[in-house]
Design a protein around this motif. Structure first.
Motif, PDB file in Angstrom:
ATOM      1  N   GLU A   1       1.107  -1.134  -0.374  1.00 59.19           N
ATOM      2  CA  GLU A   1      -0.113   0.200   0.013  1.00 59.19           C
ATOM      3  C   GLU A   1       0.852   1.586  -0.329  1.00 59.19           C
ATOM      4  O   GLU A   1       0.891   2.556  -1.044  1.00 59.19           O
ATOM      5  N   ARG A   2       2.086   1.383   0.873  1.00 56.69           N
ATOM      6  CA  ARG A   2       2.690   2.393   0.562  1.00 56.69           C
ATOM      7  C   ARG A   2       2.937   3.159  -0.798  1.00 56.69           C
ATOM      8  O   ARG A   2       3.512   3.746  -1.096  1.00 56.69           O
ATOM      9  N   GLU A   3       3.889   1.212  -1.066  1.00 57.66           N
ATOM     10  CA  GLU A   3       4.754   1.792  -1.851  1.00 57.66           C
ATOM     11  C   GLU A   3       3.667   1.956  -3.366  1.00 57.66           C
ATOM     12  O   GLU A   3       3.970   2.576  -4.249  1.00 57.66           O
ATOM     13  N   HIS A   4       2.092   1.761  -3.684  1.00 52.48           N
ATOM     14  CA  HIS A   4       1.353   1.560  -4.182  1.00 52.48           C
ATOM     15  C   HIS A   4       0.599   3.368  -4.204  1.00 52.48           C
ATOM     16  O   HIS A   4       0.555   3.966  -5.267  1.00 52.48           O
ATOM     17  N   GLY A   5       0.963   3.958  -2.899  1.00 52.75           N
ATOM     18  CA  GLY A   5       0.801   4.895  -2.595  1.00 52.75           C
ATOM     19  C   GLY A   5      -0.808   5.413  -3.043  1.00 52.75           C
ATOM     20  O   GLY A   5      -0.955   6.540  -3.107  1.00 52.75           O
ATOM     21  N   GLU A   6      -1.649   4.531  -2.664  1.00 49.01           N
ATOM     22  CA  GLU A   6      -3.130   4.787  -2.476  1.00 49.01           C
ATOM     23  C   GLU A   6      -3.547   3.496  -1.017  1.00 49.01           C
ATOM     24  O   GLU A   6      -2.941   2.183  -1.628  1.00 49.01           O
ATOM     25  N   ARG A   7      -4.785   3.896  -0.636  1.00 51.02           N
ATOM     26  CA  ARG A   7      -5.339   3.515   0.401  1.00 51.02           C
ATOM     27  C   ARG A   7      -6.159   2.294  -0.577  1.00 51.02           C
ATOM     28  O   ARG A   7      -6.896   2.617  -1.125  1.00 51.02           O
ATOM     29  N   LEU A   8      -6.450   1.215  -0.058  1.00 56.56           N
ATOM     30  CA  LEU A   8      -7.253  -0.316  -0.337  1.00 56.56           C
ATOM     31  C   LEU A   8      -8.130  -0.835   0.369  1.00 56.56           C
ATOM     32  O   LEU A   8      -7.505  -0.586   1.242  1.00 56.56           O
ATOM     33  N   PRO A   9      -9.439  -0.889   0.448  1.00 58.33           N
ATOM     34  CA  PRO A   9     -10.153  -1.491   1.397  1.00 58.33           C
ATOM     35  C   PRO A   9      -8.571  -3.510   1.938  1.00 58.33           C
ATOM     36  O   PRO A   9      -9.053  -3.905   1.243  1.00 58.33           O
ATOM     37  N   LEU A  10      -8.972  -4.001   3.168  1.00 54.62           N
ATOM     38  CA  LEU A  10      -8.301  -4.593   3.513  1.00 54.62           C
ATOM     39  C   LEU A  10      -9.510  -5.242   4.179  1.00 54.62           C
ATOM     40  O   LEU A  10     -10.347  -4.597   5.118  1.00 54.62           O
ATOM     41  N   MET A  11     -10.641  -6.255   3.899  1.00 58.29           N
ATOM     42  CA  MET A  11     -10.951  -7.230   4.058  1.00 58.29           C
ATOM     43  C   MET A  11     -10.511  -8.518   4.950  1.00 58.29           C
ATOM     44  O   MET A  11      -9.899  -9.320   4.247  1.00 58.29           O
ATOM     45  N   LEU A  12     -10.559  -9.016   5.889  1.00 61.37           N
ATOM     46  CA  LEU A  12      -9.864 -10.275   7.272  1.00 61.37           C
ATOM     47  C   LEU A  12     -10.532 -10.939   7.385  1.00 61.37           C
ATOM     48  O   LEU A  12     -12.188 -10.509   8.205  1.00 61.37           O
ATOM     49  N   SER A  13     -10.627 -12.689   7.492  1.00 55.94           N
ATOM     50  CA  SER A  13     -11.508 -13.303   7.638  1.00 55.94           C
ATOM     51  C   SER A  13     -10.509 -14.122   8.281  1.00 55.94           C
ATOM     52  O   SER A  13     -10.070 -14.949   7.832  1.00 55.94           O
ATOM     53  N   VAL A  14     -11.064 -15.197   9.379  1.00 54.78           N
ATOM     54  CA  VAL A  14     -10.797 -16.213   9.922  1.00 54.78           C
ATOM     55  C   VAL A  14     -12.266 -17.190  10.061  1.00 54.78           C
ATOM     56  O   VAL A  14     -12.952 -17.206  10.001  1.00 54.78           O
ATOM     57  N   THR A  15     -11.116 -17.883  10.467  1.00 54.97           N
ATOM     58  CA  THR A  15     -12.588 -19.556  10.598  1.00 54.97           C
ATOM     59  C   THR A  15     -11.894 -19.728  12.165  1.00 54.97           C
ATOM     60  O   THR A  15     -11.236 -20.063  12.527  1.00 54.97           O
ATOM     61  N   ILE A  16     -13.531 -20.616  12.686  1.00 46.94           N
ATOM     62  CA  ILE A  16     -13.295 -21.360  13.673  1.00 46.94           C
ATOM     63  C   ILE A  16     -13.352 -22.235  13.965  1.00 46.94           C
ATOM     64  O   ILE A  16     -14.295 -22.885  13.166  1.00 46.94           O
ATOM     65  N   THR A  17     -11.960 -23.548  13.837  1.00 49.56           N
ATOM     66  CA  THR A  17     -12.414 -24.322  13.510  1.00 49.56           C
ATOM     67  C   THR A  17     -13.390 -25.167  14.105  1.00 49.56           C
ATOM     68  O   THR A  17     -14.148 -26.314  13.764  1.00 49.56           O
ATOM     69  N   ASP A  18     -13.543 -25.466  15.170  1.00 50.93           N
ATOM     70  CA  ASP A  18     -15.076 -26.235  16.305  1.00 50.93           C
ATOM     71  C   ASP A  18     -15.707 -25.348  16.795  1.00 50.93           C
ATOM     72  O   ASP A  18     -15.220 -24.333  17.227  1.00 50.93           O
ATOM     73  N   ALA A  19     -16.867 -26.263  18.242  1.00 54.02           N
ATOM     74  CA  ALA A  19     -17.152 -25.502  19.247  1.00 54.02           C
ATOM     75  C   ALA A  19     -16.292 -25.301  20.679  1.00 54.02           C
ATOM     76  O   ALA A  19     -17.082 -24.704  21.303  1.00 54.02           O
ATOM     77  N   SER A  20     -15.016 -25.291  20.339  1.00 53.19           N
ATOM     78  CA  SER A  20     -14.728 -24.841  21.588  1.00 53.19           C
ATOM     79  C   SER A  20     -14.203 -23.179  20.858  1.00 53.19           C
ATOM     80  O   SER A  20     -13.521 -22.786  22.411  1.00 53.19           O
ATOM     81  N   GLY A  21     -14.841 -22.473  19.775  1.00 52.75           N
ATOM     82  CA  GLY A  21     -14.410 -21.250  19.588  1.00 52.75           C
ATOM     83  C   GLY A  21     -13.382 -20.670  19.411  1.00 52.75           C
ATOM     84  O   GLY A  21     -13.120 -19.054  19.446  1.00 52.75           O
ATOM     85  N   ARG A  22     -12.059 -21.349  19.098  1.00 52.30           N
ATOM     86  CA  ARG A  22     -10.689 -20.894  18.831  1.00 52.30           C
ATOM     87  C   ARG A  22     -10.296 -21.886  17.492  1.00 52.30           C
ATOM     88  O   ARG A  22     -10.834 -22.488  16.657  1.00 52.30           O
ATOM     89  N   THR A  23      -9.465 -20.238  16.750  1.00 48.32           N
ATOM     90  CA  THR A  23      -8.590 -20.446  15.363  1.00 48.32           C
ATOM     91  C   THR A  23      -8.061 -22.363  15.914  1.00 48.32           C
ATOM     92  O   THR A  23      -7.735 -22.199  16.878  1.00 48.32           O
TER      93      THR A  23
END
Length: 350
Positions: free
Chosen positions: A202-224
């Protein structure tokens, strides 16, 4: 640093309504019953390993299939479609001996998604459609040892991950991606490498881009997989100031709801959710339990509860699922971004 045009358009649209993402790519590809030669084409005819199942290659060898899948999702109501690049890093393609093909895969995949968006926006000039460059988690983990006899061993370094992600981001943007989407995160350290690469680009590109982050919770423990709770995960990545944060894959909507409720409460950005179509079911046409009506109903409930701003589908979902989701949330007010009390927030596993 100024925001990109797409960033500004995305912000304007999300302030008015919930945004719709596409559904599963693999589920749709499987319906074509492709064989080894489809993945090889003329470009990879001399590859020394079997390539069947390496779906990212189809952007080069069978581009019409990938373009048509994108078009189906857009015409079903998706505002955001993901590039066919979930495994388009040298790390992941090393399994097939195709490290040198990675740049071309990312470029061609982004161009196909861009072309599909342009076709649909020409069909309906009132629409705005966006390309999200998909960054998969790779098949390596920076936090955990794959060797039970050597807990200190790591199969990958942070620097290697960062360079792979940087190269992928650069090619995706060159091909026409509007958004960068590291998704299905099972190890937060891998994601931090992707964030580092994104910020550098982004710094080198010189323009802000949207960053979307998505995590996966692997089971019923509620943890990654690497052990973090939802709150621990968010405290680890909130410094990135993402456009959105969310949860995808691993679980169906019903199992995902408590974790989505927690994330919606603590995060001070937009929230996304794209679950699997329920739990795996080998007898189902898509390999998963939920019909489009069921997934649409669950996502409507999420929206009514004020949990989401962006919604779509992951494994087992089809254009039918996305159409039902779009219809179920179209008249519902989008989630108001939370404003948590300022405080020191730290995280380990918790």
């Amino acid at each position: 640093m100024n925001k990109s045009k797409a960033f500004q358009e995305l912000e304007q649209l999300i302030s008015q309504r919930l945004l719709i993402m596409d559904g599963a790519m693999g589920t749709m590809i499987q319906q074509h019953k492709l064989e080894e030669e489809d993945f090889r084409g003329s470009h990879f005819k001399d590859a020394k390993k079997d390539l069947k199942g390496n779906n990212d290659l189809l952007s080069i060898t069978r581009p019409e299939i990938i373009r048509d899948i994108h078009l189906e999702y857009l015409r079903a109501g998706a505002d955001i479609i993901e590039t066919n690049t979930f495994s388009a890093t040298k790390i992941a393609q090393a399994d097939y001996g195709l490290e040198e093909a990675v740049s071309l895969i990312n470029l061609e995949s982004a161009k196909l998604a861009r072309e599909a968006c342009d076709i649909v926006m020409k069909e309906d000039p009132s629409r705005k459609c966006f390309v999200a460059g998909s960054l998969g988690p790779t098949n390596k983990t920076a936090s955990l040892s794959p060797d039970v006899n050597n807990p200190a061993f790591r199969a990958i370094t942070f620097d290697e991950l960062e360079q792979n992600y940087y190269d992928q981001i650069k090619d995706l943007v060159a091909g026409g991606a509007d958004i960068i989407l590291p998704e299905t995160t099972f190890d937060t350290l891998n994601l931090k490498a992707a964030i580092f690469a994104f910020k550098k680009f982004e710094r080198e590109h010189g323009e802000r881009l949207p960053l979307m982050l998505s995590v996966t919770i692997t089971d019923a423990s509620g943890r990654t997989l690497s052990g973090q709770t939802v709150e621990g995960f968010w405290n680890s990545v909130r410094h990135a100031n993402p456009f959105s944060v969310g949860i995808n894959c691993a679980l169906g909507a019903r199992e995902m709801r408590p974790y989505m409720a927690e994330l919606a409460k603590i995060s001070d950005c937009y929230v996304s959710c794209y679950p699997n179509a329920g739990l795996p079911n080998p007898l189902s046409k898509t390999g998963y339990d939920e019909t489009p009506d069921m997934t649409g109903r669950y996502m409507g409930e999420f929206a009514t509860a004020g949990l989401i701003n962006i919604v779509g589908g992951c494994c087992g979902t089809t254009p039918g699922h996305i159409n039902k989701i779009a219809n179920s949330v179209k008249d519902i007010e989008p989630r108001k971004v939370s404003n948590p009390t300022p405080a020191m927030r730290l995280s380990g596993f918790e």
